[in-house]
Design an enzyme around this catalytic site. Structure first.
Site, PDB file in Angstrom:
ATOM      1  N   GLU A 277      -3.742  15.862  -3.364  1.00 58.34           N
ATOM      2  CA  GLU A 277      -4.202  14.596  -2.808  1.00 58.34           C
ATOM      3  C   GLU A 277      -4.793  13.763  -3.931  1.00 58.34           C
ATOM      4  OE1 GLU A 277      -5.761  15.440   1.746  1.00 58.34           O
ATOM      5  OE2 GLU A 277      -7.141  15.882   0.086  1.00 58.34           O
ATOM      6  N   ILE A 278      -4.444  12.505  -3.974  1.00 53.77           N
ATOM      7  CA  ILE A 278      -5.195  11.517  -4.754  1.00 53.77           C
ATOM      8  C   ILE A 278      -5.625  10.480  -3.735  1.00 53.77           C
ATOM      9  CG2 ILE A 278      -5.151   9.812  -6.602  1.00 53.77           C
ATOM     10  CD1 ILE A 278      -2.978  11.414  -7.962  1.00 53.77           C
TER      11      ILE A 278
END
Length: 396
Positions: A277-278
């Site tokens: 995840e970013i």
């Protein structure tokens, strides 16, 4: 007037030649991007998805950074796996961009673990934090005896990780608490990295700055089907929450939520795989998400069922974000466990990728796998873009 002789023109020709040479030299030495990815001619701020030569990053280090950290929830026993991941991650991205690491653990990190991390990434900034007992234990409303019975039943029925108590705590922590850890209070963005993952392509731009620039809130690499037996009541609970808060989930409101709904109004099981995840920390810190998580948490089903943080995050994105606020990092080459995504040759994306080809015992091309949701996601984005174009034509 006396005409110029051939000899009097030589200095002018020489001057012209030198000028052209200097111009061509400056053009040649300018940080041009490689042909892969976006064909931007000149590049200075590292906030566009481009593939740059290594020499450019060394010659012109990034002059601005986002308020961001690399967040790693890991145990001491995973020291070897995360050290290998750090070496790979530094090589592909962080040697050039120098974002700090925040390591979190429900137990104290050993000196041996910390030394191994510093050895894997000698020049990186690192912080090591302890998860609070409150966030890695049973809340008062959960019946622990019943939770144990549920784990035993799930284990007997071969529900993936259903019988593993620590996994339930991890999913709840990643769903509802990690973003409030004191070590993250000064950051607005995070990149989640897990032990054993591998990156196959160079990343020569700053994905945090890219997301800031284009108003993205959540970024993913792999999207796939959830195991239905892990979340028997999650969809029903989310729909009940939406009704109780009078949320308009229709497509006319640009909601992402219909993407997750099948033709019968049930959950299609698609979600963004959260081991990568970013995303914005403020998305999870918002009053809306806190209210949503608390509603889910009160059911006890992080323990009575095996709700994962991936579908929780994904469905929350559906409730609170538009399609435009989601970014697919198609240009990243990435593998978790055996599932791999690499940019296709046809896409022209990716930067100096060293991806395995096809599917092997060690690496599955997930874009072609039976449980990928990527075709569905691509169709949804096309549909969303067409709908926006139609709206613009109406109001033009």
């Amino acid at each position: 007037m006396r005409p110029f002789s051939p000899f009097s023109r030589k200095p002018l020709l020489l001057l012209g030649f030198i000028s052209v040479f200097i111009f061509l030299y400056n053009v040649a030495s300018h940080p041009r991007v490689e042909k892969t990815m976006q064909p931007t001619a000149y590049y200075n701020d590292y906030d566009e998805a481009v593939c740059l030569p290594d020499r450019v990053l060394k010659k012109q280090p990034p002059h601005q950074k986002a308020k961001a950290a690399i967040v790693i929830l890991v145990r001491n026993s995973e020291q070897v796996a995360i050290a290998e991941t750090l070496e790979n991650f530094q090589d592909k991205f962080n040697n050039n961009f120098d974002y700090p690491y925040v390591f979190l653990n429900e137990q104290e990190f050993t000196t041996e673990f910390k030394d191994a991390m510093h050895q894997a990434a000698p020049n990186a900034s690192m912080s090591f934090g302890l998860v609070s007992v409150e966030h890695w234990s049973y809340p008062s409303w959960v019946n622990q005896t019943y939770a144990q019975e549920c784990r035993e039943r799930m284990d007997a029925e071969n529900v993936f990780y259903g019988g593993l108590e620590s996994y339930h705590h991890m999913c709840r922590y990643q769903s509802g608490f990690f973003f409030n850890h004191p070590l993250l209070e000064n950051y607005d963005w995070y990149w989640r990295v897990e032990p054993g993952v591998r990156f196959y392509c160079d990343i020569t731009y700053d994905p945090f700055l890219y997301m800031q620039k284009y108003n993205k809130q959540y970024g993913f690499v792999v999207t796939l089907l959830e195991l239905r037996e892990t979340i028997p009541t999650l969809w029903k609970t989310v729909k009940e929450y939406a009704r109780s808060r009078r949320l308009d989930l229709s497509e006319k409101k640009s909601s992402l939520f219909p993407y997750f709904e099948d033709d019968n109004g049930d959950y299609n099981l698609c979600h963004f795989w959260s081991n990568f995840e970013i995303a914005s920390l403020n998305l999870w810190r918002s009053p809306s998400y806190r209210d949503f998580f608390n509603y889910l948490d009160q059911t006890g089903n992080f323990f009575y069922e095996r709700w994962g943080d991936a579908p929780v995050h994904s469905l929350a994105a559906g409730l609170f974000l538009s399609t435009d606020e989601i970014h697919y990092f198609e240009d990243f080459g990435y593998q978790h466990d055996k599932y791999r995504h690499c940019p296709s040759k046809e896409s022209g994306l990716g930067c100096r990728c060293e991806c395995p080809e096809g599917t092997t015992d060690e690496s599955i091309d997930h874009d072609q796998h039976y449980d990928t949701c990527l075709p569905k996601w691509r169709d949804w984005v096309k549909k969303s873009n067409a709908r926006k174009k139609g709206w613009r034509n109406v109001w033009a």
